[in-house]
Write a protein that holds these residues in place. Sequence first.
Motif, PDB file in Angstrom:
ATOM      1  N   GLU A 107       0.833  -1.205   0.000  1.00 56.84           N
ATOM      2  CA  GLU A 107       0.000   0.000   0.000  1.00 56.84           C
ATOM      3  C   GLU A 107       0.865   1.250   0.000  1.00 56.84           C
ATOM      4  O   GLU A 107       0.609   2.193  -0.750  1.00 56.84           O
ATOM      5  N   VAL A 108       1.919   1.250   0.803  1.00 62.61           N
ATOM      6  CA  VAL A 108       2.828   2.395   0.842  1.00 62.61           C
ATOM      7  C   VAL A 108       3.544   2.551  -0.493  1.00 62.61           C
ATOM      8  O   VAL A 108       3.702   3.663  -1.004  1.00 62.61           O
ATOM      9  N   ALA A 109       3.961   1.430  -1.090  1.00 57.94           N
ATOM     10  CA  ALA A 109       4.633   1.481  -2.385  1.00 57.94           C
ATOM     11  C   ALA A 109       3.694   2.006  -3.467  1.00 57.94           C
ATOM     12  O   ALA A 109       4.108   2.793  -4.324  1.00 57.94           O
ATOM     13  N   ALA A 110       2.443   1.583  -3.430  1.00 56.71           N
ATOM     14  CA  ALA A 110       1.474   2.066  -4.422  1.00 56.71           C
ATOM     15  C   ALA A 110       1.231   3.562  -4.279  1.00 56.71           C
ATOM     16  O   ALA A 110       1.129   4.287  -5.275  1.00 56.71           O
ATOM     17  N   GLN A 111       1.180   4.045  -3.038  1.00 60.98           N
ATOM     18  CA  GLN A 111       1.008   5.481  -2.821  1.00 60.98           C
ATOM     19  C   GLN A 111       2.229   6.254  -3.301  1.00 60.98           C
ATOM     20  O   GLN A 111       2.107   7.335  -3.868  1.00 60.98           O
ATOM     21  N   ALA A 112       3.412   5.697  -3.088  1.00 53.00           N
ATOM     22  CA  ALA A 112       4.637   6.375  -3.525  1.00 53.00           C
ATOM     23  C   ALA A 112       4.714   6.441  -5.046  1.00 53.00           C
ATOM     24  O   ALA A 112       5.115   7.449  -5.618  1.00 53.00           O
ATOM     25  N   ILE A 113       4.321   5.366  -5.700  1.00 52.83           N
ATOM     26  CA  ILE A 113       4.343   5.347  -7.164  1.00 52.83           C
ATOM     27  C   ILE A 113       3.296   6.307  -7.719  1.00 52.83           C
ATOM     28  O   ILE A 113       3.548   7.020  -8.693  1.00 52.83           O
ATOM     29  N   ALA A 114       2.140   6.358  -7.091  1.00 57.62           N
ATOM     30  CA  ALA A 114       1.085   7.259  -7.557  1.00 57.62           C
ATOM     31  C   ALA A 114       1.472   8.717  -7.334  1.00 57.62           C
ATOM     32  O   ALA A 114       1.120   9.588  -8.125  1.00 57.62           O
ATOM     33  N   ALA A 115       2.213   9.009  -6.278  1.00 57.67           N
ATOM     34  CA  ALA A 115       2.594  10.388  -5.972  1.00 57.67           C
ATOM     35  C   ALA A 115       3.855  10.819  -6.701  1.00 57.67           C
ATOM     36  O   ALA A 115       4.162  11.996  -6.748  1.00 57.67           O
TER      37      ALA A 115
END
Length: 76
Positions: A47-55
């Motif tokens: 979840e943290v990785a997905a947020q980082a990629i999206a941001a």
Amino acid sequence: MGWFWLNVPLMLLFFGCCAGIPLWLTLTRWHVEITAKHAEIAAARSEVAAQAIAAQPTAVAQELPVLVGVAGRRQG
């Protein structure tokens, strides 16, 4: 004294059950809690990785003028 020796097999049976059943449950199911905790950690990391990629594109777009401005300056 003979009645005592007649109770020993029954005592051994109950002692074996009291010691053996919890030991069996521990030895056969010790990994369930660990596996669940690892799955929870993996889900949180993804979840943290997905947020980082999206941001990431937003962060790059915000820093782009700063990087261009620094690169365009001349030392003088």
